[in-house]
Design an enzyme around this catalytic site. Structure first.
Site, PDB file in Angstrom:
ATOM      1  N   GLU A 116      20.733  56.943  -9.032  1.00 15.47           N
ATOM      2  CA  GLU A 116      21.763  57.978  -8.885  1.00 15.47           C
ATOM      3  C   GLU A 116      21.331  59.031  -7.874  1.00 15.47           C
ATOM      4  OE1 GLU A 116      25.207  59.345  -8.943  1.00 15.47           O
ATOM      5  OE2 GLU A 116      24.888  57.881 -10.542  1.00 15.47           O
ATOM      6  N   GLU A 158      25.073  59.902   0.030  1.00 10.40           N
ATOM      7  CA  GLU A 158      26.354  60.587   0.218  1.00 10.40           C
ATOM      8  C   GLU A 158      26.187  61.840   1.064  1.00 10.40           C
ATOM      9  OE1 GLU A 158      28.253  61.358  -3.480  1.00 10.40           O
ATOM     10  OE2 GLU A 158      28.846  59.274  -3.783  1.00 10.40           O
TER      11      GLU A 158
END
Length: 213
Positions: A80, A87
């Site tokens: 994660e 991102e």
């Protein structure tokens, strides 16, 4: 692509240059804590990781089964965090909407989903053989289970926005720490307790960083 929680911009990072091993660990820890501030999904993984670590601590598992669970407890938050880093890099390289940015972000999110799904399947494969022994000790393990739930709640909630200021965060952190005590007493392997404690410590440090902003 997922919406991210708005938060104050962090101060500009200091120049790193050459640094030692301890500083490298510090930078890595900071990266995880900062990601927990921004990323709701990571906060969910912290809470679920505490529960998985508690199961690894208290359940009668083989060394291989326990090691597999603890590796997955580490891998899912790591994935994660890597997704969050990708991102951020994509946003820097392509601030506007683009098909390439969408593909990159969706692929990274898909990798996290695949690892999380595999972790659930591994847990479901390990649980049935251990369940009879756990059920037989249900009364003795009840305090440890309650403590694990409290610690998991603290790990998931501490890094996020909370009403009530520092007092609420301090009470939540102390409650999470107290939940580790019955878990440690009931544990068959303290490695699981240590993993749960590390996840709680990460959440508490993220909460400290949020309060300082």
């Amino acid at each position: 692509m997922r919406a991210r929680e708005p938060h104050p911009a962090p101060p500009p990072p200091a120049a790193r240059g050459h640094h030692g091993l301890a500083a490298s660990f510090g930078f890595a820890w900071t990266g995880l804590a900062e990601t927990a501030l921004r990323d709701r999904n990571l906060r969910i993984h912290l809470a679920l990781g505490v529960l998985a670590a508690a199961f690894a601590a208290a359940a009668p598992l083989s060394p291989a089964e326990r090691a597999l669970l603890l590796v997955l407890v580490a891998l899912v938050p790591a994935a994660e965090a890597a997704n969050s880093a990708l991102e951020a890099a994509v946003d820097l390289a392509s601030p506007g909407r683009s098909e390439g940015a969408r593909i990159a972000k969706d692929a990274a999110a898909g990798a996290v989903l695949a690892l999380a799904a595999g972790s659930v399947l591994a847990f479901l494969a390990i649980l049935p053989p251990a369940w009879p022994a756990l059920w037989a000790r249900a009364g003795a393990l009840a305090p440890a289970a309650a403590g694990a739930l409290g610690t998991a709640a603290a790990a998931g909630l501490l890094p996020g926005p909370l009403p009530g200021g520092r007092g609420v965060r301090a009470a939540l952190a102390l409650g999470g720490l107290a939940g580790l005590v019955p878990l440690a007493r009931a544990a068959e392997a303290q490695a699981g307790t240590a993993a749960a404690a590390l996840l709680l410590a990460l959440a508490a440090d993220a909460a400290r960083r949020r309060a300082a902003r």
